[in-house]
Design an enzyme around this catalytic site. Structure first.
Site, PDB file in Angstrom:
ATOM      1  N   SER A 240      34.349 -20.394  29.283  1.00 18.41           N
ATOM      2  CA  SER A 240      34.516 -21.747  28.765  1.00 18.41           C
ATOM      3  C   SER A 240      33.958 -22.720  29.789  1.00 18.41           C
ATOM      4  O   SER A 240      33.492 -22.327  30.854  1.00 18.41           O
ATOM      5  CB  SER A 240      36.000 -22.043  28.524  1.00 18.41           C
ATOM      6  N   LYS A 241      34.014 -24.012  29.445  1.00 21.04           N
ATOM      7  CA  LYS A 241      33.456 -25.022  30.356  1.00 21.04           C
ATOM      8  C   LYS A 241      34.143 -25.000  31.717  1.00 21.04           C
ATOM      9  O   LYS A 241      33.513 -25.260  32.745  1.00 21.04           O
ATOM     10  CB  LYS A 241      33.593 -26.419  29.735  1.00 21.04           C
ATOM     11  N   ARG A 242      35.422 -24.682  31.733  1.00 24.25           N
ATOM     12  CA  ARG A 242      36.114 -24.684  33.024  1.00 24.25           C
ATOM     13  C   ARG A 242      35.618 -23.555  33.921  1.00 24.25           C
ATOM     14  O   ARG A 242      35.772 -23.604  35.135  1.00 24.25           O
ATOM     15  CB  ARG A 242      37.632 -24.571  32.826  1.00 24.25           C
ATOM     16  N   HIS A 243      35.016 -22.507  33.334  1.00 21.12           N
ATOM     17  CA  HIS A 243      34.463 -21.407  34.121  1.00 21.12           C
ATOM     18  C   HIS A 243      33.017 -21.674  34.546  1.00 21.12           C
ATOM     19  O   HIS A 243      32.513 -21.086  35.490  1.00 21.12           O
ATOM     20  CB  HIS A 243      34.466 -20.105  33.306  1.00 21.12           C
TER      21      HIS A 243
END
Length: 475
Positions: A240-243
């Site tokens: 995801s974007k946080r990764h």
């Protein structure tokens, strides 16, 4: 057989890490086998496909160095050909018209949900007489899929995979408005483009069984399939974007180099012994599908930064100046004249400390900023009255010092500190703040040589007199 592969993104969003890696694997496979690497824009979903996304995909591939060997094929321009194949299958009794109403299809879905199984069309129009068709209901065209036996895929990554045909229903080829479905378009285009190997993400595997049945119905040879593992975050969850599931454009704006991205993406799901850092030539020579694993790869931003730092240091100083220009321009800084000279002279020390072009630009800014040099808040706090007094006394000594070389300047500064009973580390810190505006920089005496005698004297004078503005604290 000459290898022909394709990367086939849908332009409903930007080019992300997973798509970029798929393009890279296709590009490397084609280069390794002396084949062709093609691009197909799968824009059959006209409602969601955008020109902006198409441009972003093309720009992202160009930046990564993965331009196709031929102009891209736009799937939406081939609707007539797709429809032609569906109608031929209909004429050969390999497909049929289906008049199932939306209400009937919803009832099938509800029944499947209640029974805890996937929705499958029940084939109610497979053998019915078209004369029974309800009035005013436009039909779809469905494939007559085999009802018995199994469909087998010999996947070059996942191995032999089988599915019972009773688990696959008669998929739609043409919608009721006459437009082709994705499944039909993909198969027809792969046949017409002469695709020999389909290398794509593992999430497409369920489509492959249906597409294999369609190849068989058309009477065309099936390409070899290779479904590569997905990319997960470092915690094992879906990326995801946080990764770091950002668009390729965002990585460019973050200061990553295309060769570093290629090297890092290669190692997400592919390996060759213990070798981690590969040039393009090495990757092309070594890449083959036998090195692709079956387990999901894990994205690691820290590792990507380290890879980028490695490739950044391989670039020549002159190349880095050109690459860093736009990042410096965002800070209102231009690279010309004396500033360009300083940057070239100091680049070796700067690039040794940077991991991205953004970090390189931040580290280089002090060479270009006009006097009086702004000080970072945390740096200004280190420049106390005693430090300013020491700089005022040291400035005329350095202004007359010869030779203007690193070793000689260090001897002079150490001698000054010793003669005044000062701790050299504290003097050095005051010097660093005055000359760079920061508490971290390349080697202090390297900086002095790069700045030159006149600029050093001026910056020391500014600091001693308290003329430097202080920048707001960073968040």
């Amino acid at each position: 057989m000459s290898v022909v592969v394709r990367f086939a993104p849908s332009p409903t969003g930007y080019l992300h890490i997973g798509g970029a890696r798929t393009a890279l694997f296709n590009w490397l496979f084609a280069r390794h086998h002396g084949g062709r690497y093609l691009l197909r824009i799968e824009d059959t979903d006209r409602a969601r496909s955008t020109e902006e996304a198409i441009r972003a995909i093309l720009d992202g591939l160009h930046w990564l160095g993965l331009d196709p060997d031929e102009p891209p094929v736009f799937q939406s321009t081939r609707f007539a050909r797709h429809r032609e194949v569906a109608l031929r299958l209909l004429a050969e009794d390999k497909a049929y018209r289906c008049w199932a109403t939306p209400e009937e299809l919803e009832a099938m879905r509800a029944k499947a949900r209640a029974e805890g199984r996937p929705m499958r069309y029940d084939g109610r129009w497979r053998d019915r007489d078209p004369s029974e068709a309800p009035p005013g209901v436009p039909p779809v065209i469905r494939l007559k899929a085999p009802l018995e036996g199994e469909t087998v895929i010999e996947d070059l990554v996942q191995g032999t995979i089988r599915v019972a045909n009773e688990q696959l229903d008669d998929m739609v080829l043409l919608r009721s408005d006459g437009t082709p479905t994705y499944m039909l378009s993909v198969v027809v285009d792969d046949i017409d483009m002469g695709i020999t190997h389909v290398i794509r993400g593992h999430d497409h595997l369920t489509n492959t069984f249906r597409q294999k049945q369609l190849y068989d119905a058309i009477g065309a040879s099936c390409p070899a399939f290779a479904h590569i593992p997905l990319i997960h975050g470092p915690d094992g969850a879906k990326l995801s974007k946080r990764h770091g599931a950002l668009s390729v454009t965002e990585y460019r704006e973050m200061g990553f180099l295309p060769e570093a991205m290629r090297c890092y993406l290669l190692r997400l799901g592919w390996s060759h012994g213990d070798k981690e850092l590969l040039t393009d030539a090495e990757a092309i020579a070594l890449f083959d599908l036998s090195g692709v694993g079956r387990s999901p790869a894990r994205f690691d931003m820290a590792k990507l930064l380290n890879v980028n730092a490695h490739f950044l240091r391989l670039r020549s100083d002159a190349e880095l100046i050109e690459l860093v220009r736009p990042f410096l321009a965002k800070e209102g800084l231009t690279v010309e004249g004396e500033g360009a000279r300083r940057l070239l002279a100091g680049m070796a020390g700067l690039k040794a400390r940077a991991r991205t072009l953004v970090e390189l630009a931040r580290g280089a800014a002090f060479y270009l900023r006009p006097r009086p040099l702004p000080l970072a808040t945390e740096a200004a706090a280190r420049l106390d009255p005693a430090g300013r007094a020491a700089l005022a006394a040291l400035a005329p000594i350095l202004a007359a010092h010869e030779p203007w070389e690193e070793a000689a300047l260090e001897v002079a500064c150490r001698g000054f500190a010793e003669g005044r009973g000062l701790e050299f580390a504290r003097l050095a810190q005051a010097l660093r703040v005055a000359l760079t505006g920061s508490t971290v920089s390349p080697g202090l005496f390297e900086v002095m040589v790069v700045l030159g005698r006149e600029e050093v004297s001026g910056r020391l004078g500014d600091a001693a007199a308290g003329r430097n503005p202080v920048l707001p604290a960073s968040n």
